[in-house]
Write an enzyme that holds these catalytic residues in place. Structure first.
Site: not given
Ligand code: TNX
Length: 523
Positions: A335
């Protein structure tokens, strides 16, 4: 006078016969090992329809290695807490006498974590190729003993178990869970309890998500503000916290004693606000950001073009590698919405070089497959199958953590108070009914290292919350990793799971009592 004597003799003989009868039938009470509810389901269980009773005076005998002795002590502690028997551990070179437990190592071709557990009327023996197999065997034996064995105080009554043989080994070599200690911080004791619960279901990895926008949770001596400032808060504005390197080592050692590998994650280049708030020089504009206590994602990035960024990464990885005996360092990489792709790729490539320079294997969330992966780097699939496939096409192995199945922070249904539901509602059956090897077209068994169940903690504040989201899905996920898919069936599994309720109770676990499971609580 004579008559009285004679009578007494007859009475004595009768008593003797009664005594022999009682002691011999004590041994022969039939019990069926194949009816026991073991999770994960073992490879083979052969019942011999009798029983063994663990009694005061029993000992744990071990074959000749210091490590097996230590494993014996780990087991003795569990047994003594609830039986009060004061079972001691002793080294022995020949078969032990009746009534005892025997732990030994010998080559049976059962692999790194395989074991054989043999219960006869006379003794219990646990045998494995490697010490890790003995730790796994002990968990099976715990699950065969009456549930009160898990109590934290002394229990009365008998400790009788069914006789027979169990041969067992895992399908996947990597079976993990992840704990996000950034969004909310959890104490060393909480992490140790989590490790114990993972061990009970034969998981062998705990991935600790140690840095994110809301908090930096591991002491880095060369960059002290990361924790003094970056670790000082959490979601909702609480006081946060961090592990000193000494505390981290304590966690690593505790996990190691249970043959669980700790994988530390420093998430970058996104999810880095806590670092950016602690050191202005990590920002492209040289200005420190404010600490962040919300739950948005994807707004932060390290400054990709500055040399100091790579000095920072090198220092962090170097200190972390020095206190991490396991082979992996997780670099996050997810992300990074405000990092341009032309910056993201060279950044991941450089960080991969740094991780390798400290002789560690890089793991990253599936986005890292955009970069040029080295032969042994690992991709953790969570969201985008195109990314995971990009990794596979570069020869990388995959850890399967599909959010729709394996995310422990997803709510069970629309009435669940804790957790999120951006990926799915995941009821207990849904978390169990999937096969890592067929989940994604193009990712087959030989590409897969194993599975991991992440618990993100935006809404998870205390240990009770961790337990509620983890139980009862974690035992099922542990079985997905351990037991071959052809041996897994929800309708059969849910009965076994239902019988673990009394174990959850004895362990004091706060669990979700799903209506889909026929819970059996005897107490
Ligand atoms: C996505 S899963 C994220 C996290 C969040 C999560 C909440 C991932 C690699 N990144 O930063 O906490 O969703 O479900």
């Amino acid at each position: 006078m004579n008559l009285i004597k004679k009578r007494n003799n007859v009475f004595g003989v009768l008593l003797f016969i009664l005594f022999i009868g009682l002691t011999s039938c004590k041994k022969n009470i039939p019990m069926d090992l194949s009816k026991e509810s073991i999770i994960p389901k073992p490879v083979s269980v052969t019942a011999s329809n009798s029983s063994f009773e663990l009694e005061k005076g029993a000992k744990i005998y071990v074959s000749d290695s210091a490590e097996v002795f230590r494993i014996g002590e780990y087991f003795a502690k569990i047994l003594n807490t609830s039986t009060g028997f004061g079972i001691s551990v002793e080294q022995i070179n020949e078969e032990p006498e009746e009534g005892n437990i025997y732990l030994s190592i010998s080559d049976k071709g059962l692999g790194e974590e395989g074991y054989e557990l043999n219960v006869t009327e006379d003794h219990i023996s646990l045998n494995a190729d490697k010490p890790a197999g003995l730790i796994r065997a002990i968990q099976t034996l715990r699950q065969i003993l009456p549930a009160k064995i898990e109590s934290s105080d002394v229990q009365s009554g008998s400790w009788r178990i069914a006789t027979g043989t169990i041969k067992d080994y895992p399908d996947y070599s990597y079976r993990g869970a992840m704990l996000d200690v950034c969004r909310h911080f959890f104490s060393v004791d909480d992490v140790k309890r989590y490790i114990d619960l993972l061990a009970y279901y034969k998981m062998n990895v705990l991935h600790l998500h140690l840095s994110d926008d809301q908090g930096w949770r591991i002491e880095i001596k060369s960059w002290p503000n990361l924790t003094t400032h970056g670790g000082s808060t959490q979601v909702g504005g609480g006081e946060g916290g961090f592990y000193t390197q000494e505390q981290y080592k304590e966690i690593v050692e505790y996990a190691q004693e249970r043959y669980i590998t700790i994988i530390p994650e420093i998430d970058m280049p996104g999810h880095t606000n806590a670092a950016l708030a602690s050191y202005p020089e990590l920002n492209c504009n040289d200005k420190a950001t404010e600490l962040y206590t919300g739950t948005e994602v994807g707004f932060s990035t390290l400054c990709i073009k500055k040399d100091i960024t790579y000095k920072f990464v090198d220092d962090v990885v170097s200190e972390l590698a020095a206190i991490t005996p396991g082979p992996y360092i997780h670099i996050g990489g997810d992300e990074s919405h405000v990092t341009a792709m032309e910056d993201y790729i060279p950044f991941i490539n450089k960080v991969q070089d740094i991780v390798q320079s400290y002789n560690k294997i890089m793991i990253g969330w599936d986005e890292v497959a955009h970069a040029k992966l080295k032969a042994n780097s690992i991709v953790q699939f969570w969201a985008k199958k195109e990314n995971a496939l990009k990794g596979v096409n570069q020869g990388a192995k995959v850890i399967m953590s599909p959010a729709v199945k394996a995310y422990l922070d997803m709510q069970y249904d629309s009435t669940t108070v804790l957790g999120l539901h951006w990926a799915a509602y995941i009821e207990v059956d849904s978390a169990y009914i999937w096969d890592p090897a067929t989940f994604t077209e193009g990712i087959t068994k030989e590409n897969i290292l194993g599975i991991e169940a992440p618990l993100w903690s935006e809404t998870i504040v205390k240990m009770d919350d961790i337990e509620y989201m983890t139980f009862p899905r974690l035992p099922g996920l542990a079985e997905v990793g351990w037991t071959v898919s052809s041996e897994r069936n929800w309708d059969e599994y849910k009965i076994r799971l239902g019988k673990h309720a009394e174990r959850f109770d004895a362990l004091g676990i706060n669990y979700y009592k799903s209506k889909l499971v026929p819970w059996v609580n005897k107490q």
